[in-house]
Design a protein around this motif. Structure first.
Motif, PDB file in Angstrom:
ATOM      1  N   ALA A 154       6.706   6.482  10.188  1.00 44.62           N
ATOM      2  CA  ALA A 154       6.435   7.745  10.534  1.00 44.62           C
ATOM      3  C   ALA A 154       7.102   8.031  12.116  1.00 44.62           C
ATOM      4  O   ALA A 154       7.593   9.005  12.388  1.00 44.62           O
ATOM      5  N   GLY A 155       6.969   6.883  12.904  1.00 39.91           N
ATOM      6  CA  GLY A 155       7.690   6.940  14.271  1.00 39.91           C
ATOM      7  C   GLY A 155       9.263   7.605  14.213  1.00 39.91           C
ATOM      8  O   GLY A 155       9.845   8.081  14.891  1.00 39.91           O
ATOM      9  N   GLY A 178       6.206  19.438   4.982  1.00 41.95           N
ATOM     10  CA  GLY A 178       6.729  18.535   4.040  1.00 41.95           C
ATOM     11  C   GLY A 178       6.093  17.312   4.106  1.00 41.95           C
ATOM     12  O   GLY A 178       5.102  17.051   4.717  1.00 41.95           O
ATOM     13  N   PHE A 179       6.620  16.391   3.232  1.00 39.39           N
ATOM     14  CA  PHE A 179       5.901  14.962   3.310  1.00 39.39           C
ATOM     15  C   PHE A 179       6.899  14.003   2.575  1.00 39.39           C
ATOM     16  O   PHE A 179       7.884  14.284   2.138  1.00 39.39           O
ATOM     17  N   ALA A 208       0.948  -1.355   0.021  1.00 37.23           N
ATOM     18  CA  ALA A 208       0.167   0.052  -0.295  1.00 37.23           C
ATOM     19  C   ALA A 208       0.950   1.340   0.074  1.00 37.23           C
ATOM     20  O   ALA A 208       2.001   1.263   0.438  1.00 37.23           O
ATOM     21  N   ARG A 209       0.394   2.293  -0.406  1.00 36.70           N
ATOM     22  CA  ARG A 209       1.026   3.655  -0.403  1.00 36.70           C
ATOM     23  C   ARG A 209       0.400   4.546   0.664  1.00 36.70           C
ATOM     24  O   ARG A 209      -0.708   4.676   0.914  1.00 36.70           O
ATOM     25  N   PHE A 210       1.267   5.139   1.308  1.00 37.13           N
ATOM     26  CA  PHE A 210       0.917   6.298   2.242  1.00 37.13           C
ATOM     27  C   PHE A 210       1.704   7.669   2.112  1.00 37.13           C
ATOM     28  O   PHE A 210       2.798   7.561   1.754  1.00 37.13           O
ATOM     29  N   LEU A 211       0.869   8.707   2.599  1.00 37.37           N
ATOM     30  CA  LEU A 211       1.474  10.087   2.750  1.00 37.37           C
ATOM     31  C   LEU A 211       1.685  10.280   4.325  1.00 37.37           C
ATOM     32  O   LEU A 211       0.904  10.103   5.203  1.00 37.37           O
ATOM     33  N   LEU A 212       2.993  10.608   4.519  1.00 44.12           N
ATOM     34  CA  LEU A 212       3.639  10.856   5.658  1.00 44.12           C
ATOM     35  C   LEU A 212       3.659  12.369   5.958  1.00 44.12           C
ATOM     36  O   LEU A 212       4.828  12.782   5.304  1.00 44.12           O
ATOM     37  N   SER A 213       2.642  12.903   6.450  1.00 43.14           N
ATOM     38  CA  SER A 213       2.659  14.610   6.417  1.00 43.14           C
ATOM     39  C   SER A 213       3.512  14.960   7.640  1.00 43.14           C
ATOM     40  O   SER A 213       3.315  14.721   8.806  1.00 43.14           O
ATOM     41  N   VAL A 214       4.643  15.956   7.236  1.00 40.69           N
ATOM     42  CA  VAL A 214       5.171  16.593   8.495  1.00 40.69           C
ATOM     43  C   VAL A 214       4.458  17.983   8.619  1.00 40.69           C
ATOM     44  O   VAL A 214       4.386  18.814   7.851  1.00 40.69           O
ATOM     45  N   HIS A 215       3.801  18.054  10.031  1.00 36.93           N
ATOM     46  CA  HIS A 215       3.489  19.407  10.451  1.00 36.93           C
ATOM     47  C   HIS A 215       4.075  20.319  11.249  1.00 36.93           C
ATOM     48  O   HIS A 215       5.014  19.866  12.059  1.00 36.93           O
ATOM     49  N   PHE A 230       8.862   9.321  -2.708  1.00 38.37           N
ATOM     50  CA  PHE A 230       9.296  10.701  -3.022  1.00 38.37           C
ATOM     51  C   PHE A 230       9.082  11.461  -1.805  1.00 38.37           C
ATOM     52  O   PHE A 230       8.130  10.786  -0.752  1.00 38.37           O
ATOM     53  N   SER A 231       9.785  12.346  -1.494  1.00 35.96           N
ATOM     54  CA  SER A 231       9.854  13.326  -0.485  1.00 35.96           C
ATOM     55  C   SER A 231      10.144  14.859  -0.733  1.00 35.96           C
ATOM     56  O   SER A 231      10.622  15.029  -1.899  1.00 35.96           O
ATOM     57  N   ALA A 232       9.432  15.743   0.097  1.00 36.09           N
ATOM     58  CA  ALA A 232       9.765  17.098  -0.309  1.00 36.09           C
ATOM     59  C   ALA A 232       9.570  18.151   0.641  1.00 36.09           C
ATOM     60  O   ALA A 232       8.494  17.710   1.802  1.00 36.09           O
ATOM     61  N   ARG A 233      10.245  19.106   1.186  1.00 32.35           N
ATOM     62  CA  ARG A 233      10.258  19.952   2.182  1.00 32.35           C
ATOM     63  C   ARG A 233       9.360  21.218   1.315  1.00 32.35           C
ATOM     64  O   ARG A 233       9.765  21.520   0.250  1.00 32.35           O
TER      65      ARG A 233
END
Length: 119
Positions: free
Chosen positions: A98-99, A82-83, A2-9, A46-49
């Motif tokens: 995420a942890g 970012g994510f 599965a694919r997930f979005l890990l959002s940095v808040h 993929f990831s980006a700030r």
């Protein structure tokens, strides 16, 4: 998989002691290790700030016209900083990634599955 979005808040105006040089080095080292492991396991997609929320623009249609306004879309103190897009066997595996990210950078991470990419 599965694919997930890990959002940095982040939170505007949140008062925290600025990290020391050593704390910043440690954080960047830990984050580098997470990213290396994500890539070596094939989990990293993929990831980006992101730039500051004040740099956002919102584009919407209204009465047949396209309007552009200064953003962000949602008014508030919390914002997306970012994510990461990751591929994981299941939600538990995504939560483990995420942890590791939150342990490295000390900010909340929201984990959300991408629709249509379920395991």
């Amino acid at each position: 998989m599965a694919r997930f979005l890990l959002s940095v808040h982040g939170v505007d105006g949140e008062v925290r002691e600025p990290p020391t040089e050593e704390e910043m080095r440690r954080s960047m080292h830990l984050l580098g290790e997470v990213e290396k492991d994500l890539k070596s396991t094939g989990s990293w997609l993929f990831s980006a700030r992101l730039g500051e929320p004040g740099a956002a623009r919102v584009v919407r249609e209204s009465d047949g016209e396209v309007l552009v306004t200064d953003g962000p879309f949602a008014e508030g103190k919390e914002h997306l900083g970012g994510f990461y897009l990751v591929e994981a066997a299941d939600l538990d595996a995504a939560l483990e990634w995420a942890g590791r990210v939150t342990a490295a950078i000390g900010v909340p991470i929201e984990v959300r599955p991408l629709a249509g990419f379920e395991a």
